[in-house]
Design an enzyme around this catalytic site. Structure first.
Site, mmCIF file in Angstrom:
data_model
loop_
_atom_site.group_PDB
_atom_site.id
_atom_site.type_symbol
_atom_site.label_atom_id
_atom_site.label_comp_id
_atom_site.label_asym_id
_atom_site.label_seq_id
_atom_site.Cartn_x
_atom_site.Cartn_y
_atom_site.Cartn_z
ATOM 1 N N LYS A 44 8.658 11.598 -9.795
ATOM 2 C CA LYS A 44 9.075 10.558 -8.842
ATOM 3 C C LYS A 44 10.514 10.123 -9.096
ATOM 4 O O LYS A 44 11.032 9.233 -8.459
ATOM 5 C CB LYS A 44 8.153 9.334 -8.982
ATOM 6 C CG LYS A 44 6.782 9.502 -8.385
ATOM 7 C CD LYS A 44 5.798 8.432 -8.839
ATOM 8 C CE LYS A 44 6.159 7.046 -8.492
ATOM 9 N NZ LYS A 44 5.108 6.072 -8.868
ATOM 10 N N LYS A 46 11.462 8.427 -11.513
ATOM 11 C CA LYS A 46 11.410 7.038 -12.000
ATOM 12 C C LYS A 46 11.298 7.094 -13.517
ATOM 13 O O LYS A 46 10.483 7.809 -14.066
ATOM 14 C CB LYS A 46 10.170 6.333 -11.431
ATOM 15 C CG LYS A 46 10.418 5.657 -10.117
ATOM 16 C CD LYS A 46 9.348 4.596 -9.857
ATOM 17 C CE LYS A 46 9.822 3.587 -8.860
ATOM 18 N NZ LYS A 46 8.860 2.514 -8.632
HETATM 19 N N1 C2G Z 1 5.724 -3.848 -4.472
HETATM 20 C C1 C2G Z 1 5.738 -4.992 -3.660
HETATM 21 N N2 C2G Z 1 6.789 -5.829 -3.713
HETATM 22 C C2 C2G Z 1 7.829 -5.583 -4.549
HETATM 23 C C3 C2G Z 1 7.813 -4.437 -5.374
HETATM 24 C C4 C2G Z 1 6.744 -3.582 -5.320
HETATM 25 O O1 C2G Z 1 4.788 -5.230 -2.894
HETATM 26 N N3 C2G Z 1 8.867 -6.457 -4.570
HETATM 27 C C5 C2G Z 1 4.567 -2.950 -4.370
HETATM 28 C C6 C2G Z 1 4.954 -1.568 -3.875
HETATM 29 O O2 C2G Z 1 5.068 -1.571 -2.458
HETATM 30 C C7 C2G Z 1 3.777 -0.731 -4.363
HETATM 31 C C8 C2G Z 1 3.373 -1.442 -5.668
HETATM 32 O O3 C2G Z 1 4.014 -2.745 -5.635
HETATM 33 O O4 C2G Z 1 2.705 -0.801 -3.417
HETATM 34 C C9 C2G Z 1 3.821 -0.702 -6.896
HETATM 35 O O5 C2G Z 1 5.227 -0.519 -6.806
HETATM 36 P P1 C2G Z 1 5.901 0.596 -7.759
HETATM 37 O O6 C2G Z 1 5.415 0.418 -9.149
HETATM 38 O O7 C2G Z 1 7.351 0.619 -7.453
HETATM 39 O O8 C2G Z 1 5.197 1.913 -7.194
HETATM 40 P P2 C2G Z 1 5.879 3.152 -6.461
HETATM 41 O O9 C2G Z 1 6.967 3.713 -7.282
HETATM 42 O O10 C2G Z 1 6.134 2.727 -5.075
HETATM 43 O O11 C2G Z 1 4.691 4.242 -6.562
HETATM 44 O O12 C2G Z 1 1.653 7.464 -4.944
HETATM 45 C C10 C2G Z 1 2.264 6.220 -4.701
HETATM 46 C C11 C2G Z 1 3.289 5.904 -5.754
HETATM 47 O O13 C2G Z 1 2.734 6.014 -7.061
HETATM 48 C C12 C2G Z 1 3.824 4.503 -5.532
#
Ligand code: C2G
Length: 128
Positions: A44, A46
């Site tokens: 990803k 990340k």
């Molecule tokens: N999120 C949110 N508000 C934020 C930051 C994050 O609602 N200010 C939500 C994201 O939309 C996501 C969840 O928190 O639904 C987790 O965010 P991340 O850890 O950044 O996950 P991500 O990298 O988007 O991974 O297969 C799907 C992926 O694994 C999602």
């Protein structure tokens, strides 16, 4: 029992994560979180600060979370939904539309993100 699933890295836990977990849980009785492994985070592009085991322990301590499973690939969601008898898939709306194909297997809901906060922003703020 209505089962919900959501996925993410959940690194450097913040209120945006808590909000989505809280709201996801409100759609059912049991919330499964597919937590991105360190290896999947590389795919990803990340770079999580905390390793998987610590992020997992932290998530398991949250009252809204009932179970944490590893997310190793983009392609496991259908199998996860079937294996865990999931009724509802929830993601933040930064993913709007990306997982609509799961509609054949469960309800798909995108929730508004919490504005103004992200792990990336936290890291850059701390860097000054
Ligand atoms: N999120 C949110 N508000 C934020 C930051 C994050 O609602 N200010 C939500 C994201 O939309 C996501 C969840 O928190 O639904 C987790 O965010 P991340 O850890 O950044 O996950 P991500 O990298 O988007 O991974 O297969 C799907 C992926 O694994 C999602």
């Amino acid at each position: 029992m209505k089962k919900v699933i959501t996925y993410g890295t959940f690194d450097l836990l913040h209120i945006g994560h808590i909000n989505i977990l809280k709201r996801a849980k409100e759609y059912g009785d049991y919330l499964v979180v597919g937590l991105s492994t360190d290896e999947f985070n590389e795919k990803k592009r990340k770079n999580a600060y905390y390793p998987y085991e610590q992020r997992k322990t932290i998530l398991e301590a949250i009252r809204y979370v009932d179970e944490v499973i590893p997310e190793n690939s983009w392609d496991q969601k259908v199998q996860d939904i079937q294996d865990n008898d999931i009724d509802i898939f929830v993601m933040g709306d930064d993913w709007q539309g990306k997982f609509d194909f799961l509609n054949q297997h469960c309800e798909v809901i995108y929730l508004p993100r919490t504005v103004g906060i992200s792990t990336t922003k936290t890291k850059s703020d701390l860097m000054g």
